[in-house]
Design a protein around this motif. Structure first.
Motif, PDB file in Angstrom:
ATOM      1  N   ASP A 231       0.807  -1.228   0.000  1.00  0.00           N
ATOM      2  CA  ASP A 231       0.000   0.000   0.000  1.00  0.00           C
ATOM      3  C   ASP A 231       0.835   1.270   0.000  1.00  0.00           C
ATOM      4  OD1 ASP A 231       1.017   0.027   2.547  1.00  0.00           O
ATOM      5  OD2 ASP A 231      -0.921   0.028   3.578  1.00  0.00           O
ATOM      6  N   GLY A 232       2.158   1.151  -0.102  1.00  0.00           N
ATOM      7  CA  GLY A 232       3.037   2.327  -0.142  1.00  0.00           C
ATOM      8  C   GLY A 232       3.576   2.743   1.204  1.00  0.00           C
ATOM      9  N   SER A 233       3.140   2.075   2.264  1.00  0.00           N
ATOM     10  CA  SER A 233       3.667   2.372   3.590  1.00  0.00           C
ATOM     11  C   SER A 233       5.002   1.651   3.796  1.00  0.00           C
ATOM     12  CB  SER A 233       2.674   1.957   4.673  1.00  0.00           C
ATOM     13  OG  SER A 233       2.483   0.546   4.661  1.00  0.00           O
ATOM     14  N   VAL A 234       5.717   2.024   4.851  1.00  0.00           N
ATOM     15  CA  VAL A 234       7.002   1.401   5.178  1.00  0.00           C
ATOM     16  C   VAL A 234       7.018   1.110   6.675  1.00  0.00           C
ATOM     17  CG1 VAL A 234       9.501   1.735   5.336  1.00  0.00           C
ATOM     18  CG2 VAL A 234       8.272   2.514   3.306  1.00  0.00           C
ATOM     19  N   LEU A 235       7.235  -0.136   7.045  1.00  0.00           N
ATOM     20  CA  LEU A 235       7.309  -0.508   8.456  1.00  0.00           C
ATOM     21  C   LEU A 235       8.597   0.015   9.078  1.00  0.00           C
ATOM     22  CD1 LEU A 235       6.086  -4.229   8.355  1.00  0.00           C
ATOM     23  CD2 LEU A 235       4.735  -2.150   8.768  1.00  0.00           C
ATOM     24  N   VAL A 236       8.533   0.379  10.341  1.00  0.00           N
ATOM     25  CA  VAL A 236       9.705   0.848  11.076  1.00  0.00           C
ATOM     26  C   VAL A 236      10.406  -0.366  11.694  1.00  0.00           C
ATOM     27  CG1 VAL A 236      10.511   2.198  13.051  1.00  0.00           C
ATOM     28  CG2 VAL A 236       8.681   3.095  11.577  1.00  0.00           C
ATOM     29  N   PRO A 237      11.702  -0.559  11.438  1.00  0.00           N
ATOM     30  CA  PRO A 237      12.427  -1.672  12.059  1.00  0.00           C
ATOM     31  C   PRO A 237      12.292  -1.643  13.583  1.00  0.00           C
ATOM     32  CG  PRO A 237      13.757  -0.672  10.341  1.00  0.00           C
ATOM     33  CD  PRO A 237      12.560   0.208  10.520  1.00  0.00           C
ATOM     34  N   GLU A 238      12.280  -2.803  14.187  1.00  0.00           N
ATOM     35  CA  GLU A 238      12.009  -2.923  15.620  1.00  0.00           C
ATOM     36  C   GLU A 238      12.961  -2.079  16.462  1.00  0.00           C
ATOM     37  OE1 GLU A 238       9.527  -4.115  18.501  1.00  0.00           O
ATOM     38  OE2 GLU A 238       9.350  -4.780  16.399  1.00  0.00           O
ATOM     39  N   VAL A 239      14.267  -2.076  16.129  1.00  0.00           N
ATOM     40  CA  VAL A 239      15.234  -1.354  16.964  1.00  0.00           C
ATOM     41  C   VAL A 239      15.072   0.160  16.872  1.00  0.00           C
ATOM     42  CG1 VAL A 239      16.978  -3.172  16.960  1.00  0.00           C
ATOM     43  CG2 VAL A 239      16.988  -1.434  15.138  1.00  0.00           C
ATOM     44  N   LEU A 240      14.351   0.649  15.856  1.00  0.00           N
ATOM     45  CA  LEU A 240      14.172   2.095  15.694  1.00  0.00           C
ATOM     46  C   LEU A 240      12.919   2.616  16.374  1.00  0.00           C
ATOM     47  CD1 LEU A 240      15.223   2.678  11.962  1.00  0.00           C
ATOM     48  CD2 LEU A 240      16.630   2.807  14.024  1.00  0.00           C
ATOM     49  N   LYS A 241      12.024   1.730  16.777  1.00  0.00           N
ATOM     50  CA  LYS A 241      10.748   2.181  17.346  1.00  0.00           C
ATOM     51  C   LYS A 241      10.924   3.059  18.581  1.00  0.00           C
ATOM     52  CE  LYS A 241       7.963  -1.539  15.380  1.00  0.00           C
ATOM     53  NZ  LYS A 241       7.145  -2.746  15.649  1.00  0.00           N
ATOM     54  N   PRO A 242      11.883   2.764  19.491  1.00  0.00           N
ATOM     55  CA  PRO A 242      12.071   3.673  20.634  1.00  0.00           C
ATOM     56  C   PRO A 242      12.500   5.087  20.227  1.00  0.00           C
ATOM     57  CG  PRO A 242      13.120   1.548  21.059  1.00  0.00           C
ATOM     58  CD  PRO A 242      12.719   1.554  19.612  1.00  0.00           C
ATOM     59  N   TYR A 243      13.087   5.221  19.037  1.00  0.00           N
ATOM     60  CA  TYR A 243      13.521   6.529  18.555  1.00  0.00           C
ATOM     61  C   TYR A 243      12.435   7.243  17.747  1.00  0.00           C
ATOM     62  CZ  TYR A 243      18.212   4.777  19.683  1.00  0.00           C
ATOM     63  OH  TYR A 243      19.310   4.280  20.328  1.00  0.00           O
ATOM     64  N   MET A 244      11.324   6.564  17.498  1.00  0.00           N
ATOM     65  CA  MET A 244      10.278   7.099  16.620  1.00  0.00           C
ATOM     66  C   MET A 244       9.043   7.557  17.392  1.00  0.00           C
ATOM     67  SD  MET A 244      11.240   7.194  13.430  1.00  0.00           S
ATOM     68  CE  MET A 244       9.686   7.239  12.512  1.00  0.00           C
ATOM     69  N   GLY A 245       9.140   7.599  18.718  1.00  0.00           N
ATOM     70  CA  GLY A 245       8.013   8.102  19.494  1.00  0.00           C
ATOM     71  C   GLY A 245       6.753   7.292  19.328  1.00  0.00           C
ATOM     72  N   GLY A 246       6.903   5.984  19.138  1.00  0.00           N
ATOM     73  CA  GLY A 246       5.740   5.108  19.021  1.00  0.00           C
ATOM     74  C   GLY A 246       5.259   4.889  17.604  1.00  0.00           C
ATOM     75  N   VAL A 247       5.803   5.618  16.645  1.00  0.00           N
ATOM     76  CA  VAL A 247       5.403   5.417  15.247  1.00  0.00           C
ATOM     77  C   VAL A 247       5.928   4.069  14.767  1.00  0.00           C
ATOM     78  CG1 VAL A 247       5.669   6.270  12.887  1.00  0.00           C
ATOM     79  CG2 VAL A 247       5.360   7.890  14.767  1.00  0.00           C
ATOM     80  N   GLU A 248       5.055   3.256  14.204  1.00  0.00           N
ATOM     81  CA  GLU A 248       5.436   1.903  13.790  1.00  0.00           C
ATOM     82  C   GLU A 248       5.544   1.749  12.268  1.00  0.00           C
ATOM     83  OE1 GLU A 248       3.212  -1.157  15.626  1.00  0.00           O
ATOM     84  OE2 GLU A 248       3.942  -0.658  17.636  1.00  0.00           O
ATOM     85  N   LYS A 249       4.992   2.723  11.558  1.00  0.00           N
ATOM     86  CA  LYS A 249       5.170   2.697  10.102  1.00  0.00           C
ATOM     87  C   LYS A 249       4.966   4.070   9.505  1.00  0.00           C
ATOM     88  CE  LYS A 249       0.546   1.150   8.644  1.00  0.00           C
ATOM     89  NZ  LYS A 249      -0.188   0.116   7.875  1.00  0.00           N
ATOM     90  N   LEU A 250       5.643   4.279   8.401  1.00  0.00           N
ATOM     91  CA  LEU A 250       5.460   5.521   7.643  1.00  0.00           C
ATOM     92  C   LEU A 250       4.340   5.294   6.645  1.00  0.00           C
ATOM     93  CD1 LEU A 250       8.349   5.841   8.839  1.00  0.00           C
ATOM     94  CD2 LEU A 250       9.014   6.978   6.717  1.00  0.00           C
ATOM     95  N   VAL A 251       3.432   6.259   6.570  1.00  0.00           N
ATOM     96  CA  VAL A 251       2.267   6.104   5.685  1.00  0.00           C
ATOM     97  C   VAL A 251       2.220   7.260   4.685  1.00  0.00           C
ATOM     98  CG1 VAL A 251       0.945   4.796   7.365  1.00  0.00           C
ATOM     99  CG2 VAL A 251       0.770   7.278   7.332  1.00  0.00           C
ATOM    100  N   PRO A 252       1.772   6.974   3.460  1.00  0.00           N
ATOM    101  CA  PRO A 252       1.664   8.040   2.453  1.00  0.00           C
ATOM    102  C   PRO A 252       0.786   9.177   2.943  1.00  0.00           C
ATOM    103  CG  PRO A 252       1.412   5.887   1.440  1.00  0.00           C
ATOM    104  CD  PRO A 252       1.395   5.676   2.926  1.00  0.00           C
ATOM    105  N   GLN A 253       1.201  10.400   2.636  1.00  0.00           N
ATOM    106  CA  GLN A 253       0.452  11.593   3.051  1.00  0.00           C
ATOM    107  C   GLN A 253      -0.233  12.229   1.847  1.00  0.00           C
ATOM    108  OE1 GLN A 253       0.596  12.582   6.538  1.00  0.00           O
ATOM    109  NE2 GLN A 253       1.464  10.507   6.533  1.00  0.00           N
ATOM    110  N   GLY A 254      -1.491  12.504   2.018  1.00  0.00           N
ATOM    111  CA  GLY A 254      -2.247  13.235   1.004  1.00  0.00           C
ATOM    112  C   GLY A 254      -2.539  12.465  -0.202  1.00  0.00           C
TER     113      GLY A 254
END
Length: 425
Positions: free
Chosen positions: A402-425
């Motif tokens: 669907d165009g989203s990108v999952l956040v690798p497990e080790v990066l989740k603590p650095y992403m403020g809880g974001v687990e995937k990047l999603v297309p905007q607009g």
């Protein structure tokens, strides 16, 4: 810089090593310049000695009332004084020609480095994990990124080609990668975090080998140079020093912006985020004794590779051949990450052992335990890792249909809880 004594003692071995890098024999020309310089030095020393003797003899002749001898000696001293400046100029010119020639010659390959012309002759060493199987055609990062905040158009509009503007969640992921790398290298692999200058003088770039040969690949600001990599600043931190205790390697790391004109890479990777004029990188540098160099090289390779393991990115390790190594390297391993959108492995880190090549250019030495004489240190450097290229690898390997990108497990603590990047607009 090369050891001139070694060239004098074994010119054939020096030329043979250069031949593996595709260079013609150079020892004869170097030794001729060296002989001419030494002859001038000897002549100047002889004249200086004779001038001192004659000056002393003038006083003795005057004391004995021998004015004719005194006047003759004065004339001799005057003639010596008149001839010396020209000889000094000639000696300086020969020394400069010799040093300039030596400075333009690449390092000699270490034993065991495969002989070859280019990347096609590199030696595959190992591969880590099997690339993911996609149930849809995987896209390249340049096609995935724009909807997620990788703005190529704005970057190009304000700065030109090879500049990118990251926004929102994409900028956050980029920052997360950089912070994770730096934290991992300092907490797990023994590197000391540094925050070095980004602008350096000529001698710093000369010390690590970017000058004079690769000046066109650098960016200049007034009388200073923007660093192409933190290797320059970190390695030069021991410039003109004698390290009293080098019983354990000095391991340094830094996260910095890097600036490269890419003059030697015209037409390569013009699309996307692979080859930028400005990018961030976590650099690894080690200063060690010759005895520790091999083990330290392996440690640095493992340190860089541990980031790829933690991110679960498929990759392979390659030993570079003589024709593909960098100017200052004796031995280099490349780590190449799998990019499913390109269906290819691409270099993400080069880890090089430089021997004493950079140390001679920087005059960086240490005092071996129990010895009065000093010796040149050995230097090593590598990416741990290039942040932008790692971002590219995450986008391509963790992409979803669907165009989203999952956040690798080790990066989740650095992403403020974001687990995937999603297309905007």
């Amino acid at each position: 810089m090369h050891d001139l004594r070694m060239i004098r003692e074994n010119p054939a071995a020096f030329d043979a090593a250069l031949a593996t890098r595709g260079l013609e024999p150079l020892s004869a020309g170097l030794l001729k310049l060296d002989e001419e310089r030494r002859e001038l030095t000897t002549r100047l020393q002889e004249l200086q000695s004779r001038r001192n003797e004659a000056s002393k003899a003038i006083g003795q002749a005057m004391g004995q009332g021998d004015t004719d001898k005194a006047e003759a000696l004065k004339a001799e001293v005057a003639e010596i004084k008149q001839s010396m400046p020209q000889l000094e100029d000639e000696e300086r010119a020969k020394a400069k020609a010799l040093n300039d020639t030596l400075a333009a010659i690449p390092n000699l390959p270490a034993e065991g480095v495969p002989v070859g012309e280019d990347e096609n002759d590199n030696l595959h060493v190992s591969q880590w994990t099997t690339p993911r199987t996609f149930h849809f055609p995987p896209k390249e990062h340049a096609d995935i990124g724009p909807a997620l905040g990788m703005d190529f158009e704005t970057g190009a509009a304000m700065s030109g080609a090879r500049f990118t503007f990251l926004r929102g969640q994409m900028a956050r992921l980029h920052r997360a990668l950089a912070q994770f790398m730096l934290d991992h290298q300092t907490s797990e692999n023994g590197y000391v975090e540094c925050n070095p200058p980004l602008l350096v003088r000529d001698e710093a770039l000369f010390g690590t080998g970017q000058l004079p040969k690769f000046a066109e690949d650098q960016f200049r600001a007034n009388d200073l140079w923007l660093i192409p990599t933190a290797e320059v600043s970190l390695t030069n931190s021991v410039r003109e020093q004698i390290i009293d205790d080098l019983s354990t390697p000095i391991r340094l790391t830094a996260l910095t912006p890097c600036f490269r004109s890419e003059a030697g890479a015209a037409g390569k990777d013009t699309r996307g985020f692979i080859r930028q004029h400005q990018f961030e990188k976590v650099e690894l540098v080690s200063i060690c004794s010759p005895e520790d160099a091999h083990a330290e090289h392996m440690h640095m390779v493992e340190s860089a590779e541990s980031i790829l393991h933690a991110l679960e990115l498929p990759h392979q390790k390659v030993l570079l051949c003589t024709g593909d190594m960098g100017f200052g390297a004796r031995k280099t391993f490349d780590l190449e990450v799998w990019l499913p959108g390109q269906d290819a492995y691409r270099e993400i880190s080069s880890i090089s052992w430089c021997g004493d090549f950079q140390a001679r250019r920087m005059n960086a030495r240490y005092r071996p335990e129990g010895e009065k004489k000093t010796a040149f240190v050995h230097t090593l450097n590598g990416s741990g890792l290039a942040v932008g290229r790692t971002l590219v690898a995450v986008l391509e390997n963790y992409q979803q249909e669907d165009g989203s990108v999952l956040v690798p497990e080790v990066l989740k603590p650095y992403m403020g809880g974001v687990e995937k990047l999603v297309p905007q607009g």
